[in-house]
Write a protein that holds these residues in place. Structure first.
Motif, PDB file in Angstrom:
ATOM      1  N   LEU A 149       0.700  21.777   2.484  1.00 28.92           N
ATOM      2  CA  LEU A 149       0.440  22.026   0.980  1.00 28.92           C
ATOM      3  C   LEU A 149      -1.000  22.191   1.186  1.00 28.92           C
ATOM      4  O   LEU A 149      -1.570  22.839   0.011  1.00 28.92           O
ATOM      5  CB  LEU A 149       0.837  20.801   0.135  1.00 28.92           C
ATOM      6  N   TYR A 150      -1.736  21.676   2.068  1.00 28.30           N
ATOM      7  CA  TYR A 150      -3.219  21.698   2.287  1.00 28.30           C
ATOM      8  C   TYR A 150      -3.773  23.095   2.220  1.00 28.30           C
ATOM      9  O   TYR A 150      -4.547  23.464   1.127  1.00 28.30           O
ATOM     10  CB  TYR A 150      -3.825  20.999   3.373  1.00 28.30           C
ATOM     11  N   PRO A 151      -3.363  23.970   2.961  1.00 25.16           N
ATOM     12  CA  PRO A 151      -4.094  25.504   2.857  1.00 25.16           C
ATOM     13  C   PRO A 151      -3.535  25.997   1.546  1.00 25.16           C
ATOM     14  O   PRO A 151      -4.211  27.053   0.886  1.00 25.16           O
ATOM     15  CB  PRO A 151      -3.503  26.212   4.066  1.00 25.16           C
ATOM     16  N   LEU A 152      -2.407  25.690   1.151  1.00 26.84           N
ATOM     17  CA  LEU A 152      -1.861  26.356  -0.424  1.00 26.84           C
ATOM     18  C   LEU A 152      -2.709  26.026  -1.453  1.00 26.84           C
ATOM     19  O   LEU A 152      -3.234  26.743  -2.102  1.00 26.84           O
ATOM     20  CB  LEU A 152      -0.401  25.951  -0.346  1.00 26.84           C
ATOM     21  N   ILE A 153      -2.991  24.634  -1.438  1.00 30.02           N
ATOM     22  CA  ILE A 153      -3.829  24.204  -2.668  1.00 30.02           C
ATOM     23  C   ILE A 153      -5.270  24.687  -2.495  1.00 30.02           C
ATOM     24  O   ILE A 153      -5.843  25.026  -3.547  1.00 30.02           O
ATOM     25  CB  ILE A 153      -3.790  22.695  -2.937  1.00 30.02           C
ATOM     26  N   ASP A 187     -12.686  15.491  -7.242  1.00 25.44           N
ATOM     27  CA  ASP A 187     -12.291  16.949  -7.191  1.00 25.44           C
ATOM     28  C   ASP A 187     -10.895  17.314  -7.731  1.00 25.44           C
ATOM     29  O   ASP A 187     -10.082  16.572  -7.210  1.00 25.44           O
ATOM     30  CB  ASP A 187     -12.565  17.373  -5.851  1.00 25.44           C
ATOM     31  N   LYS A 188     -10.859  17.832  -8.790  1.00 25.08           N
ATOM     32  CA  LYS A 188      -9.493  18.022  -9.241  1.00 25.08           C
ATOM     33  C   LYS A 188      -8.788  19.021  -8.228  1.00 25.08           C
ATOM     34  O   LYS A 188      -7.448  18.672  -8.263  1.00 25.08           O
ATOM     35  CB  LYS A 188      -9.797  19.169 -10.721  1.00 25.08           C
ATOM     36  N   ARG A 189      -9.126  19.968  -7.773  1.00 27.03           N
ATOM     37  CA  ARG A 189      -8.124  20.616  -6.664  1.00 27.03           C
ATOM     38  C   ARG A 189      -7.693  19.818  -5.738  1.00 27.03           C
ATOM     39  O   ARG A 189      -6.453  19.679  -5.455  1.00 27.03           O
ATOM     40  CB  ARG A 189      -9.228  21.691  -6.052  1.00 27.03           C
ATOM     41  N   ARG A 190      -8.619  18.693  -5.012  1.00 25.64           N
ATOM     42  CA  ARG A 190      -8.093  17.869  -4.106  1.00 25.64           C
ATOM     43  C   ARG A 190      -7.140  16.807  -4.899  1.00 25.64           C
ATOM     44  O   ARG A 190      -5.905  16.186  -4.207  1.00 25.64           O
ATOM     45  CB  ARG A 190      -9.375  17.017  -3.627  1.00 25.64           C
ATOM     46  N   GLY A 191      -7.294  16.453  -6.118  1.00 23.22           N
ATOM     47  CA  GLY A 191      -6.248  15.647  -6.961  1.00 23.22           C
ATOM     48  C   GLY A 191      -4.992  16.459  -6.973  1.00 23.22           C
ATOM     49  O   GLY A 191      -3.864  15.650  -6.957  1.00 23.22           O
ATOM     50  N   TYR A 192      -4.971  17.679  -7.174  1.00 21.68           N
ATOM     51  CA  TYR A 192      -3.723  18.435  -7.426  1.00 21.68           C
ATOM     52  C   TYR A 192      -3.041  18.366  -5.958  1.00 21.68           C
ATOM     53  O   TYR A 192      -1.707  18.394  -6.146  1.00 21.68           O
ATOM     54  CB  TYR A 192      -3.950  19.797  -7.838  1.00 21.68           C
ATOM     55  N   LEU A 226       0.937  -1.159   0.054  1.00 24.57           N
ATOM     56  CA  LEU A 226      -0.147   0.104   0.021  1.00 24.57           C
ATOM     57  C   LEU A 226       0.852   1.297   0.160  1.00 24.57           C
ATOM     58  O   LEU A 226       0.206   2.171  -0.232  1.00 24.57           O
ATOM     59  CB  LEU A 226      -0.965  -0.158   1.244  1.00 24.57           C
ATOM     60  N   GLY A 227       2.048   1.058   0.345  1.00 21.24           N
ATOM     61  CA  GLY A 227       2.998   2.462   0.297  1.00 21.24           C
ATOM     62  C   GLY A 227       3.805   2.259  -1.094  1.00 21.24           C
ATOM     63  O   GLY A 227       4.774   3.270  -1.368  1.00 21.24           O
ATOM     64  N   GLU A 228       3.491   1.692  -2.158  1.00 21.06           N
ATOM     65  CA  GLU A 228       4.167   1.561  -3.608  1.00 21.06           C
ATOM     66  C   GLU A 228       3.523   2.692  -4.534  1.00 21.06           C
ATOM     67  O   GLU A 228       2.557   3.142  -4.013  1.00 21.06           O
ATOM     68  CB  GLU A 228       3.999   0.306  -4.203  1.00 21.06           C
ATOM     69  N   GLU A 229       4.283   3.159  -5.099  1.00 19.16           N
ATOM     70  CA  GLU A 229       3.976   4.542  -6.114  1.00 19.16           C
ATOM     71  C   GLU A 229       2.866   4.137  -6.884  1.00 19.16           C
ATOM     72  O   GLU A 229       2.007   5.110  -7.258  1.00 19.16           O
ATOM     73  CB  GLU A 229       5.216   4.911  -6.750  1.00 19.16           C
ATOM     74  N   THR A 230       2.549   2.926  -7.375  1.00 22.98           N
ATOM     75  CA  THR A 230       1.707   2.406  -8.285  1.00 22.98           C
ATOM     76  C   THR A 230       0.477   2.602  -7.694  1.00 22.98           C
ATOM     77  O   THR A 230      -0.807   3.149  -8.072  1.00 22.98           O
ATOM     78  CB  THR A 230       1.692   1.037  -8.499  1.00 22.98           C
ATOM     79  N   PHE A 231       0.301   2.253  -6.324  1.00 24.62           N
ATOM     80  CA  PHE A 231      -1.084   2.387  -5.532  1.00 24.62           C
ATOM     81  C   PHE A 231      -1.321   3.913  -5.259  1.00 24.62           C
ATOM     82  O   PHE A 231      -2.603   4.233  -5.381  1.00 24.62           O
ATOM     83  CB  PHE A 231      -0.966   1.796  -4.149  1.00 24.62           C
ATOM     84  N   PHE A 232      -0.341   4.874  -5.073  1.00 17.04           N
ATOM     85  CA  PHE A 232      -0.382   6.314  -4.634  1.00 17.04           C
ATOM     86  C   PHE A 232      -1.063   6.989  -6.065  1.00 17.04           C
ATOM     87  O   PHE A 232      -1.940   7.460  -6.022  1.00 17.04           O
ATOM     88  CB  PHE A 232       0.829   6.819  -4.496  1.00 17.04           C
ATOM     89  N   MET A 233      -0.320   6.360  -7.370  1.00 14.43           N
ATOM     90  CA  MET A 233      -1.099   7.000  -8.667  1.00 14.43           C
ATOM     91  C   MET A 233      -2.198   6.453  -8.940  1.00 14.43           C
ATOM     92  O   MET A 233      -3.128   7.553  -9.558  1.00 14.43           O
ATOM     93  CB  MET A 233       0.040   6.595  -9.742  1.00 14.43           C
ATOM     94  N   VAL A 234      -2.681   5.499  -8.449  1.00 13.25           N
ATOM     95  CA  VAL A 234      -4.202   5.163  -9.144  1.00 13.25           C
ATOM     96  C   VAL A 234      -5.011   5.936  -7.857  1.00 13.25           C
ATOM     97  O   VAL A 234      -6.031   6.315  -8.636  1.00 13.25           O
ATOM     98  CB  VAL A 234      -4.417   3.413  -8.703  1.00 13.25           C
ATOM     99  N   GLY A 235      -4.689   5.855  -6.727  1.00 17.60           N
ATOM    100  CA  GLY A 235      -5.591   6.733  -5.731  1.00 17.60           C
ATOM    101  C   GLY A 235      -5.675   8.189  -6.272  1.00 17.60           C
ATOM    102  O   GLY A 235      -7.084   8.680  -6.055  1.00 17.60           O
ATOM    103  N   ALA A 236      -4.369   8.817  -6.531  1.00 16.76           N
ATOM    104  CA  ALA A 236      -4.481  10.204  -6.652  1.00 16.76           C
ATOM    105  C   ALA A 236      -5.331  10.424  -7.977  1.00 16.76           C
ATOM    106  O   ALA A 236      -5.920  11.454  -8.158  1.00 16.76           O
ATOM    107  CB  ALA A 236      -3.155  10.752  -6.833  1.00 16.76           C
ATOM    108  N   LEU A 237      -5.054   9.658  -9.010  1.00 15.81           N
ATOM    109  CA  LEU A 237      -5.704   9.943 -10.289  1.00 15.81           C
ATOM    110  C   LEU A 237      -7.397   9.569 -10.001  1.00 15.81           C
ATOM    111  O   LEU A 237      -7.986  10.234 -10.844  1.00 15.81           O
ATOM    112  CB  LEU A 237      -5.021   8.861 -11.439  1.00 15.81           C
ATOM    113  N   PHE A 238      -7.737   8.614  -9.478  1.00 15.08           N
ATOM    114  CA  PHE A 238      -9.024   8.503  -9.052  1.00 15.08           C
ATOM    115  C   PHE A 238      -9.687   9.837  -8.513  1.00 15.08           C
ATOM    116  O   PHE A 238     -10.780  10.214  -8.896  1.00 15.08           O
ATOM    117  CB  PHE A 238      -9.427   7.420  -8.124  1.00 15.08           C
TER     118      PHE A 238
END
Length: 304
Positions: free
Chosen positions: A159-163, A43-48, A25-37
């Protein structure tokens, strides 16, 4: 090493299998799938936000790895053993832990975004389990895991308040992504022009150079995607459940296709230079953020 020896003493085949599963669950592949979802379907802003936490974290992590060049625990202490199933993926330098960085960045970011208590607790439990799994499996020391945990947690909260502020000041997203691109290019320059010690490990150095170029291409692509969507595309996130499933599966298939088919031609075009990876990841991000979202209005029309 005392803590690692303690984890070694409590190992059991059932725990070995569980921790080996959790650590994925800490692999980059899992992160990319989750972030792209989140980027495509929620929500695009949350995706960014999630993508920015991941990309900045990877840049910092890779820079520290190549600067500090800390060997893995079993290299430092030949008497120490790791769970054999984990050794194949435990390549490169040890400090800091990439899996911990990714898990805390993604699941910590999700916990920061959600207002649902049960989901926030679940995310925190997962990121803690991934961090512990790196120690249990014996592939990282407490320092490796602790520093990564702290760095990722700081990025989650900084990064949360910035985005979020880009909701009222959209132009700030360009400034944030532009700063990320500047850091990416600085890492490329560092890898190209810094004089490393003669005893530098060849595969680790090559991997760091590849990652530097790949990240610069990916962040550059994010900057272009944000401008195209703001000025022209304005793709919607809404869709019925089946539409969201098609968006995710089709988008991931497209990104993987671009990643695979362009690798050899671009390396040949660039004479084997790692700059080919910058172009490849740039085009992957354009496919994910500009080309594929052109289909999203079709799915949105079926949303209630």
């Amino acid at each position: 090493m005392e803590m690692l020896y303690w984890f070694e003493s409590i190992r059991h085949p059932v725990l070995d299998a569980f921790m080996s599963l959790v650590t994925h669950l800490g692999e980059e592949t899992f992160f990319m799938v989750g972030a792209l979802f989140v980027f495509w379907c929620v929500d695009k802003r949350r995706g960014y936000y999630l993508l920015s936490v991941g990309f900045v974290g990877t840049l910092i992590n890779q820079w520290l790895k190549i600067v500090c060049r800390v060997p893995r625990p079993w290299v430092r202490d030949p008497n120490f053993t790791i769970v054999s199933a984990a050794k194949a993926e435990a390549t490169g330098y040890s400090f800091p832990s990439g899996h911990t960085q990714t898990a805390v960045g993604f699941f910590g970011g999700m916990a920061r975004l959600t207002g649902r208590l049960w989901l926030r607790i679940a995310c925190i439990v997962v990121l803690l389990l991934v961090s512990i799994s790196r120690l249990y499996l014996g592939v990282h020391t407490p320092a490796d895991v602790g520093v990564s945990f702290l760095l990722a947690a700081l990025l989650v909260f900084i990064l949360y308040p910035l985005i979020e502020s880009t909701l009222w000041f959209p132009e700030r997203l360009y400034a944030i992504l532009g700063t990320m691109l500047a850091f990416s290019l600085a890492f490329v320059a560092f890898m190209e022009f810094y004089t490393f010690p003669a005893g530098m490990d060849g595969p680790n150095f090559a991997s760091a150079v590849k990652n530097a170029y790949s990240m610069s291409g990916a962040v550059g692509g994010m900057l272009v995607v944000s401008a195209v969507d703001e000025k022209m595309l304005h793709f919607p996130n809404r869709a019925p459940w089946w539409g969201q499933a098609v968006k995710l599966a089709g988008g991931l298939a497209l990104v993987l296709l671009v990643k695979s088919i362009l690798k050899s031609p671009l390396l040949a075009l660039f004479g084997g230079h790692e700059a080919a990876h910058a172009v490849r990841y740039f085009l992957m991000v354009l496919a994910a953020g500009c080309l594929w979202p052109m289909t999203f209005r079709y799915f949105a029309q079926y949303a209630k």
